[in-house]
Design a protein around this motif. Structure first.
Motif, PDB file in Angstrom:
ATOM      1  N   LEU A 105      -5.495   7.213 -11.552  1.00 16.95           N
ATOM      2  CA  LEU A 105      -4.317   7.320 -10.718  1.00 16.95           C
ATOM      3  C   LEU A 105      -4.779   8.202  -9.527  1.00 16.95           C
ATOM      4  CD1 LEU A 105      -1.506   6.889  -9.913  1.00 16.95           C
ATOM      5  CD2 LEU A 105      -0.856   9.009 -11.399  1.00 16.95           C
ATOM      6  N   MET A 106      -5.031   9.449  -9.758  1.00 18.20           N
ATOM      7  CA  MET A 106      -5.684  10.020  -8.421  1.00 18.20           C
ATOM      8  C   MET A 106      -6.705   9.489  -7.406  1.00 18.20           C
ATOM      9  SD  MET A 106      -3.316  12.254  -8.797  1.00 18.20           S
ATOM     10  CE  MET A 106      -2.048  13.191 -10.224  1.00 18.20           C
ATOM     11  N   ASP A 107      -7.637   8.914  -8.094  1.00 17.15           N
ATOM     12  CA  ASP A 107      -8.538   8.313  -7.214  1.00 17.15           C
ATOM     13  C   ASP A 107      -7.969   7.109  -6.567  1.00 17.15           C
ATOM     14  OD1 ASP A 107     -10.601   9.763  -8.264  1.00 17.15           O
ATOM     15  OD2 ASP A 107     -11.379   8.156  -9.669  1.00 17.15           O
ATOM     16  N   TRP A 108      -6.928   6.396  -7.312  1.00 15.54           N
ATOM     17  CA  TRP A 108      -6.450   5.277  -6.490  1.00 15.54           C
ATOM     18  C   TRP A 108      -5.693   5.721  -5.438  1.00 15.54           C
ATOM     19  CZ3 TRP A 108      -1.110   4.019  -6.689  1.00 15.54           C
ATOM     20  CH2 TRP A 108      -0.744   2.624  -6.144  1.00 15.54           C
ATOM     21  N   ILE A 109      -4.629   6.753  -5.306  1.00 10.55           N
ATOM     22  CA  ILE A 109      -3.749   7.148  -4.744  1.00 10.55           C
ATOM     23  C   ILE A 109      -4.795   7.614  -3.468  1.00 10.55           C
ATOM     24  CG2 ILE A 109      -2.183   8.758  -3.839  1.00 10.55           C
ATOM     25  CD1 ILE A 109      -1.105   8.494  -6.732  1.00 10.55           C
ATOM     26  N   GLU A 110      -5.726   8.384  -3.819  1.00 11.50           N
ATOM     27  CA  GLU A 110      -6.644   9.158  -2.603  1.00 11.50           C
ATOM     28  C   GLU A 110      -7.140   7.987  -1.731  1.00 11.50           C
ATOM     29  OE1 GLU A 110      -9.453  13.076  -3.036  1.00 11.50           O
ATOM     30  OE2 GLU A 110      -9.570  11.630  -4.335  1.00 11.50           O
ATOM     31  N   VAL A 111      -7.579   6.858  -2.472  1.00 10.91           N
ATOM     32  CA  VAL A 111      -8.241   5.674  -1.534  1.00 10.91           C
ATOM     33  C   VAL A 111      -6.909   5.131  -0.624  1.00 10.91           C
ATOM     34  CG1 VAL A 111      -8.908   3.387  -1.750  1.00 10.91           C
ATOM     35  CG2 VAL A 111      -9.931   5.008  -3.281  1.00 10.91           C
ATOM     36  N   GLN A 112      -5.760   4.995  -1.160  1.00  8.78           N
ATOM     37  CA  GLN A 112      -4.746   4.375  -0.128  1.00  8.78           C
ATOM     38  C   GLN A 112      -4.409   5.526   0.833  1.00  8.78           C
ATOM     39  OE1 GLN A 112      -3.193   1.636  -1.603  1.00  8.78           O
ATOM     40  NE2 GLN A 112      -4.672   1.807  -3.260  1.00  8.78           N
ATOM     41  N   ILE A 113      -4.204   6.582   0.600  1.00 11.37           N
ATOM     42  CA  ILE A 113      -3.668   7.722   1.532  1.00 11.37           C
ATOM     43  C   ILE A 113      -4.754   7.998   2.756  1.00 11.37           C
ATOM     44  CG2 ILE A 113      -1.860   8.577   0.273  1.00 11.37           C
ATOM     45  CD1 ILE A 113      -3.685  11.180  -0.177  1.00 11.37           C
ATOM     46  N   ASN A 114      -6.157   7.611   2.233  1.00 15.77           N
ATOM     47  CA  ASN A 114      -7.368   7.839   3.310  1.00 15.77           C
ATOM     48  C   ASN A 114      -7.738   6.542   3.942  1.00 15.77           C
ATOM     49  OD1 ASN A 114      -7.931  10.703   3.145  1.00 15.77           O
ATOM     50  ND2 ASN A 114      -8.345  10.190   0.857  1.00 15.77           N
ATOM     51  N   ASN A 115      -6.815   5.528   3.540  1.00 21.19           N
ATOM     52  CA  ASN A 115      -7.227   4.189   4.403  1.00 21.19           C
ATOM     53  C   ASN A 115      -6.384   4.184   5.823  1.00 21.19           C
ATOM     54  OD1 ASN A 115      -7.222   1.442   4.998  1.00 21.19           O
ATOM     55  ND2 ASN A 115      -7.257   0.687   3.290  1.00 21.19           N
ATOM     56  N   GLU A 116      -6.983   4.156   6.680  1.00 19.65           N
ATOM     57  CA  GLU A 116      -6.412   4.147   8.109  1.00 19.65           C
ATOM     58  C   GLU A 116      -5.729   2.906   8.135  1.00 19.65           C
ATOM     59  OE1 GLU A 116      -5.976   6.310  10.577  1.00 19.65           O
ATOM     60  OE2 GLU A 116      -7.067   7.778   9.686  1.00 19.65           O
ATOM     61  N   ASP A 117      -6.003   1.940   7.557  1.00 20.10           N
ATOM     62  CA  ASP A 117      -4.967   0.425   7.653  1.00 20.10           C
ATOM     63  C   ASP A 117      -3.643   0.854   6.950  1.00 20.10           C
ATOM     64  OD1 ASP A 117      -6.997  -0.643   9.161  1.00 20.10           O
ATOM     65  OD2 ASP A 117      -8.064  -1.335   7.290  1.00 20.10           O
ATOM     66  N   ILE A 118      -3.564   1.651   5.923  1.00 16.88           N
ATOM     67  CA  ILE A 118      -2.345   1.798   5.294  1.00 16.88           C
ATOM     68  C   ILE A 118      -1.522   3.355   5.847  1.00 16.88           C
ATOM     69  CG2 ILE A 118      -1.264   2.164   3.092  1.00 16.88           C
ATOM     70  CD1 ILE A 118      -3.941   0.831   1.791  1.00 16.88           C
ATOM     71  N   PHE A 119      -2.302   4.099   5.833  1.00 13.41           N
ATOM     72  CA  PHE A 119      -1.554   5.333   6.270  1.00 13.41           C
ATOM     73  C   PHE A 119      -2.414   5.926   7.777  1.00 13.41           C
ATOM     74  CE2 PHE A 119      -0.318   5.552   2.327  1.00 13.41           C
ATOM     75  CZ  PHE A 119       0.639   6.614   2.135  1.00 13.41           C
ATOM     76  N   PRO A 120      -1.937   5.201   8.946  1.00 16.01           N
ATOM     77  CA  PRO A 120      -2.822   5.494  10.002  1.00 16.01           C
ATOM     78  C   PRO A 120      -2.399   6.647  10.550  1.00 16.01           C
ATOM     79  CG  PRO A 120      -0.862   3.940  10.425  1.00 16.01           C
ATOM     80  CD  PRO A 120      -1.109   4.178   8.976  1.00 16.01           C
ATOM     81  N   THR A 121      -3.376   7.594  11.292  1.00 12.73           N
ATOM     82  CA  THR A 121      -3.255   8.861  11.559  1.00 12.73           C
ATOM     83  C   THR A 121      -3.277   8.887  13.217  1.00 12.73           C
ATOM     84  OG1 THR A 121      -5.814   8.996  11.392  1.00 12.73           O
ATOM     85  CG2 THR A 121      -4.304   9.852   9.764  1.00 12.73           C
ATOM     86  N   CYS A 122      -3.718   7.728  13.764  1.00 17.96           N
ATOM     87  CA  CYS A 122      -3.494   7.815  15.285  1.00 17.96           C
ATOM     88  C   CYS A 122      -2.463   7.438  15.879  1.00 17.96           C
ATOM     89  CB  CYS A 122      -4.663   6.700  15.775  1.00 17.96           C
ATOM     90  SG  CYS A 122      -6.339   7.248  15.352  1.00 17.96           S
ATOM     91  N   VAL A 123      -1.869   8.032  16.874  1.00 24.06           N
ATOM     92  CA  VAL A 123      -0.416   7.829  17.455  1.00 24.06           C
ATOM     93  C   VAL A 123      -0.636   6.497  17.952  1.00 24.06           C
ATOM     94  CG1 VAL A 123       1.123   8.665  19.333  1.00 24.06           C
ATOM     95  CG2 VAL A 123      -0.134  10.087  18.120  1.00 24.06           C
ATOM     96  N   GLY A 124       0.615   5.699  17.731  1.00 24.42           N
ATOM     97  CA  GLY A 124       0.733   4.483  18.345  1.00 24.42           C
ATOM     98  C   GLY A 124       0.220   3.001  17.492  1.00 24.42           C
ATOM     99  N   VAL A 125      -0.581   3.596  16.210  1.00 20.88           N
ATOM    100  CA  VAL A 125      -1.247   2.279  15.442  1.00 20.88           C
ATOM    101  C   VAL A 125       0.012   2.190  14.390  1.00 20.88           C
ATOM    102  CG1 VAL A 125      -2.799   2.025  13.642  1.00 20.88           C
ATOM    103  CG2 VAL A 125      -3.488   3.357  15.686  1.00 20.88           C
ATOM    104  N   PRO A 126       0.541   0.869  14.488  1.00 16.72           N
ATOM    105  CA  PRO A 126       1.440   0.652  13.394  1.00 16.72           C
ATOM    106  C   PRO A 126       1.164   0.782  11.863  1.00 16.72           C
ATOM    107  CG  PRO A 126       0.621  -1.281  14.237  1.00 16.72           C
ATOM    108  CD  PRO A 126      -0.128  -0.124  15.138  1.00 16.72           C
TER     109      PRO A 126
END
Length: 207
Positions: A121-142
């Protein structure tokens, strides 16, 4: 804070490395605002409401990462007592059994010992929240169109950690003097997911 509680929440006990927000970003500012509300002793029900003028996806993203970090920490405090011998099945008492499915190795819901389930579970969540396509960190990226659906799944699975800890390991939490912290974290989580309608009420029944 008691010595026991300091030991519970020292950095070495974290089950996974914490995901942090970059200073100067909108999400960092939202994170700071959310933390300030919590630290000021404000009513938790009020603290979880979407601030006026803020984007819902940003608010949800901040909380998903924060809950991942906090629940990681909580499980980290009891993980040495959660073994394949003590917890041969990931469950929340006799009525609720949680099976793992990730569409990779486990394509069908599979019964697993609790510690193995937690690791996956923790591995799976970590992959999701570190994926820029899902959780973008750059301003303006939807955010992706299915962002809230992904977050609902993450939060639903994180809720199962609370269920397992409360029902099978709360005695250890009490021994460590951490029950007030865990209870506050759970209340915060519960108010947030119900305010934002992110977990089906039926899923919340075990607690």
């Amino acid at each position: 804070m008691s010595i026991a509680l300091k030991q519970v929440f020292n950095k070495d006990k974290t089950f996974r490395p914490k995901r942090k927000f970059e200073p100067g970003t909108q999400r960092f500012e939202l994170h700071k605002r959310a933390q300030a509300s919590l630290n000021s002793g404000v009513d938790l029900k009020a603290a979880v409401q979407l601030p006026s003028g803020e984007d819902q996806n940003d608010w949800v993203a901040v909380h998903v990462v924060d809950f991942f970090n906090r629940i990681n920490l909580i499980y980290g405090t009891i993980c040495e007592f959660c073994t394949e011998r003590t917890c041969p099945v990931m469950s929340g008492g006799p009525k609720y059994e949680y099976r793992w499915q990730d569409d990779l190795k486990y394509k069908k819901p599979t019964a697993l010992p609790a510690p193995q389930y937690m690791n996956l579970l923790m591995d799976w969540i970590e992959v999701q929240i570190n994926n820029e396509d899902i959780f973008p960190t750059c301003v303006g990226v939807p955010f992706p169109k299915n962002f809230l659906q992904i977050c609902k799944k993450i939060l639903c699975r994180l809720f199962r950690v609370f269920v397992h800890v409360y029902i099978h390991h709360f005695d250890r939490v009490i021994v460590m003097g951490a029950e007030a912290h865990v209870n506050t974290c759970y209340k915060h989580f519960y108010y947030f997911v119900t305010e934002m309608n992110l977990i089906d009420r039926k899923e919340l029944e075990p607690l």
